[in-house]
Scaffold this motif. Structure first.
Motif, PDB file in Angstrom:
ATOM      1  N   GLU A 125       0.833  -1.209   0.000  1.00  0.00           N
ATOM      2  CA  GLU A 125       0.000   0.000   0.000  1.00  0.00           C
ATOM      3  C   GLU A 125       0.864   1.255   0.000  1.00  0.00           C
ATOM      4  O   GLU A 125       0.591   2.210  -0.730  1.00  0.00           O
ATOM      5  N   ARG A 126       1.920   1.229   0.798  1.00  0.00           N
ATOM      6  CA  ARG A 126       2.820   2.387   0.864  1.00  0.00           C
ATOM      7  C   ARG A 126       3.551   2.596  -0.461  1.00  0.00           C
ATOM      8  O   ARG A 126       3.771   3.726  -0.898  1.00  0.00           O
ATOM      9  N   THR A 127       3.914   1.486  -1.128  1.00  0.00           N
ATOM     10  CA  THR A 127       4.592   1.597  -2.424  1.00  0.00           C
ATOM     11  C   THR A 127       3.669   2.211  -3.467  1.00  0.00           C
ATOM     12  O   THR A 127       4.110   3.010  -4.305  1.00  0.00           O
ATOM     13  N   ALA A 128       2.394   1.837  -3.429  1.00  0.00           N
ATOM     14  CA  ALA A 128       1.423   2.441  -4.343  1.00  0.00           C
ATOM     15  C   ALA A 128       1.357   3.945  -4.127  1.00  0.00           C
ATOM     16  O   ALA A 128       1.365   4.736  -5.085  1.00  0.00           O
ATOM     17  N   GLU A 129       1.323   4.380  -2.868  1.00  0.00           N
ATOM     18  CA  GLU A 129       1.282   5.808  -2.566  1.00  0.00           C
ATOM     19  C   GLU A 129       2.539   6.512  -3.072  1.00  0.00           C
ATOM     20  O   GLU A 129       2.468   7.623  -3.616  1.00  0.00           O
ATOM     21  N   LEU A 130       3.687   5.849  -2.903  1.00  0.00           N
ATOM     22  CA  LEU A 130       4.953   6.432  -3.338  1.00  0.00           C
ATOM     23  C   LEU A 130       4.978   6.635  -4.846  1.00  0.00           C
ATOM     24  O   LEU A 130       5.317   7.727  -5.336  1.00  0.00           O
ATOM     25  N   LEU A 131       4.615   5.608  -5.598  1.00  0.00           N
ATOM     26  CA  LEU A 131       4.664   5.702  -7.066  1.00  0.00           C
ATOM     27  C   LEU A 131       3.643   6.710  -7.585  1.00  0.00           C
ATOM     28  O   LEU A 131       3.928   7.462  -8.525  1.00  0.00           O
ATOM     29  N   LEU A 132       2.460   6.730  -6.976  1.00  0.00           N
ATOM     30  CA  LEU A 132       1.457   7.717  -7.391  1.00  0.00           C
ATOM     31  C   LEU A 132       1.943   9.137  -7.111  1.00  0.00           C
ATOM     32  O   LEU A 132       1.681  10.053  -7.885  1.00  0.00           O
ATOM     33  N   GLY A 133       2.688   9.296  -6.011  1.00  0.00           N
ATOM     34  CA  GLY A 133       3.224  10.612  -5.680  1.00  0.00           C
ATOM     35  C   GLY A 133       4.328  11.069  -6.617  1.00  0.00           C
ATOM     36  O   GLY A 133       4.526  12.270  -6.816  1.00  0.00           O
ATOM     37  N   LEU A 134       5.041  10.104  -7.211  1.00  0.00           N
ATOM     38  CA  LEU A 134       6.117  10.451  -8.144  1.00  0.00           C
ATOM     39  C   LEU A 134       5.580  10.853  -9.507  1.00  0.00           C
ATOM     40  O   LEU A 134       6.208  11.645 -10.228  1.00  0.00           O
ATOM     41  N   ALA A 135       4.442  10.278  -9.909  1.00  0.00           N
ATOM     42  CA  ALA A 135       3.865  10.576 -11.220  1.00  0.00           C
ATOM     43  C   ALA A 135       3.546  12.067 -11.312  1.00  0.00           C
ATOM     44  O   ALA A 135       3.101  12.684 -10.359  1.00  0.00           O
ATOM     45  N   GLY A 136       3.782  12.626 -12.467  1.00  0.00           N
ATOM     46  CA  GLY A 136       3.621  14.062 -12.672  1.00  0.00           C
ATOM     47  C   GLY A 136       4.955  14.765 -12.562  1.00  0.00           C
ATOM     48  O   GLY A 136       5.367  15.468 -13.483  1.00  0.00           O
ATOM     49  N   LYS A 137       5.652  14.550 -11.435  1.00  0.00           N
ATOM     50  CA  LYS A 137       7.007  15.085 -11.296  1.00  0.00           C
ATOM     51  C   LYS A 137       7.979  14.287 -12.171  1.00  0.00           C
ATOM     52  O   LYS A 137       8.975  14.818 -12.662  1.00  0.00           O
ATOM     53  N   HIS A 138       7.691  12.999 -12.320  1.00  0.00           N
ATOM     54  CA  HIS A 138       8.498  12.100 -13.140  1.00  0.00           C
ATOM     55  C   HIS A 138       7.543  11.284 -14.000  1.00  0.00           C
ATOM     56  O   HIS A 138       6.356  11.166 -13.685  1.00  0.00           O
ATOM     57  N   SER A 139       8.058  10.713 -15.065  1.00  0.00           N
ATOM     58  CA  SER A 139       7.322   9.693 -15.804  1.00  0.00           C
ATOM     59  C   SER A 139       7.746   8.352 -15.230  1.00  0.00           C
ATOM     60  O   SER A 139       8.930   8.115 -14.992  1.00  0.00           O
ATOM     61  N   VAL A 140       6.774   7.475 -14.985  1.00  0.00           N
ATOM     62  CA  VAL A 140       7.053   6.212 -14.305  1.00  0.00           C
ATOM     63  C   VAL A 140       6.461   5.066 -15.121  1.00  0.00           C
ATOM     64  O   VAL A 140       5.276   5.085 -15.456  1.00  0.00           O
ATOM     65  N   VAL A 141       7.300   4.076 -15.435  1.00  0.00           N
ATOM     66  CA  VAL A 141       6.845   2.859 -16.101  1.00  0.00           C
ATOM     67  C   VAL A 141       7.042   1.709 -15.123  1.00  0.00           C
ATOM     68  O   VAL A 141       8.161   1.448 -14.674  1.00  0.00           O
ATOM     69  N   VAL A 142       5.941   1.032 -14.775  1.00  0.00           N
ATOM     70  CA  VAL A 142       5.973  -0.037 -13.788  1.00  0.00           C
ATOM     71  C   VAL A 142       5.638  -1.360 -14.472  1.00  0.00           C
ATOM     72  O   VAL A 142       4.583  -1.499 -15.093  1.00  0.00           O
ATOM     73  N   VAL A 143       6.542  -2.329 -14.366  1.00  0.00           N
ATOM     74  CA  VAL A 143       6.278  -3.695 -14.821  1.00  0.00           C
ATOM     75  C   VAL A 143       5.865  -4.500 -13.602  1.00  0.00           C
ATOM     76  O   VAL A 143       6.597  -4.551 -12.609  1.00  0.00           O
ATOM     77  N   GLU A 144       4.688  -5.122 -13.655  1.00  0.00           N
ATOM     78  CA  GLU A 144       4.168  -5.796 -12.462  1.00  0.00           C
ATOM     79  C   GLU A 144       3.227  -6.934 -12.846  1.00  0.00           C
ATOM     80  O   GLU A 144       2.531  -6.861 -13.860  1.00  0.00           O
TER      81      GLU A 144
END
Length: 277
Positions: free
Chosen positions: A215-234
């Protein structure tokens, strides 16, 4: 005690030696068309097997994109092409409008602003969390600076900011080897953030995590989006649902489907080759 002139040069955090300046030849990133990554008609073959087969994929600036697909779909090879680890047999790969990734090596691609996090976290286990971030600081790769240089107030502020972002402020002085699996994953993401990447490639970030860490990782990645472009393989579809805005499904080295998670989950071909397994 005053250092000899030669050592003062080594200790100067702002000094960039010629062998460190490779990234300076990389053109400035241009995302004026709002697209940060262009992969077009990429083909990679290993002993006749096509790991990527005319793959075409576009990622918008500031986007959080999830990439899913069965084992062998080409996800890892795609990231290898983006980061310069693998050269395609054909096709083109551009970072923004001006940076031809196929003309750069791995260090130059990293210097251009692409960071990659592998599934297994790699941190300096005997160093503190703070020291790990310090060692990862962009432009700070000199051997002698650990012995002679001191962090500037701006650099300390930058590390403290990243500690806040990754949720490890209370563990700043803890030995990295003592962290939980999830905390090590966050620390490695923080180490990438110290390089100030524009594009983050993150491979299976929640594998082996507790529900709370996930859950915390989801919050972290969502918080990075916008400031960075994020591609997640999962592979964890519940996690994908918690963060996904747009999902790309790979199959046999090509894009099988793309859209919202609901759209791809209701795609008959996707169900047949992946979700129905």
């Amino acid at each position: 005690m005053k250092l000899p002139a030669a050592l003062e040069t080594f200790a100067d955090r702002e000094h960039v030696f010629e062998f460190m300046a490779r990234g300076s030849r990389v053109p400035r990133l241009d995302v004026s068309h709002n697209v940060i990554l262009y992969l077009e008609d990429i083909t990679v073959a290993f002993d006749g097997f096509r790991a990527l087969n005319d793959l075409t994929l576009y990622v918008d600036a500031g986007e959080l994109r999830c990439i899913i697909g069965p084992n062998g779909a080409g996800k890892t090879t795609m990231m290898d092409v983006i980061t310069g680890k693998t050269r395609p047999d054909s096709g083109s790969a551009w970072f923004g409008q001006t940076i031809d990734l196929l003309q750069l090596d791995e260090p130059e691609i990293a210097a251009a602003g692409i960071g990659r996090k592998f599934q297994k976290p790699t941190v300096f286990t005997e160093h503190s969390v703070f020291e790990n971030l310090e060692l990862a600081m962009a432009g700070d790769k000199r051997v002698w600076r650990i012995l002679f240089a001191k962090l500037t107030p701006a650099q300390i502020e930058r590390i403290e900011s990243v500690l806040e972002t990754i949720g490890l402020k209370d563990q700043r002085d803890a030995r990295a080897g003592s962290l939980s699996h999830g905390q090590k994953q966050w620390l490695e993401i923080g180490m990438l953030l110290m390089q100030d990447p524009q594009l983050l490639l993150v491979d299976e970030p929640v594998a082996g995590m507790t529900p709370q860490e996930t859950e915390r990782t989801a919050e972290l990645l969502l918080g990075l989006a916008g400031k960075h472009s994020v591609v997640v393989v999962e592979h964890d579809m519940a996690f994908v649902r918690s963060i996904a805005r747009k999902v790309t499904v790979l199959h046999e080295g090509s894009v099988l489907a793309e859209g919202s998670l609901d759209e791809v989950q209701n795609n008959a071909k996707v169900v047949e080759v992946y979700l129905g397994e």
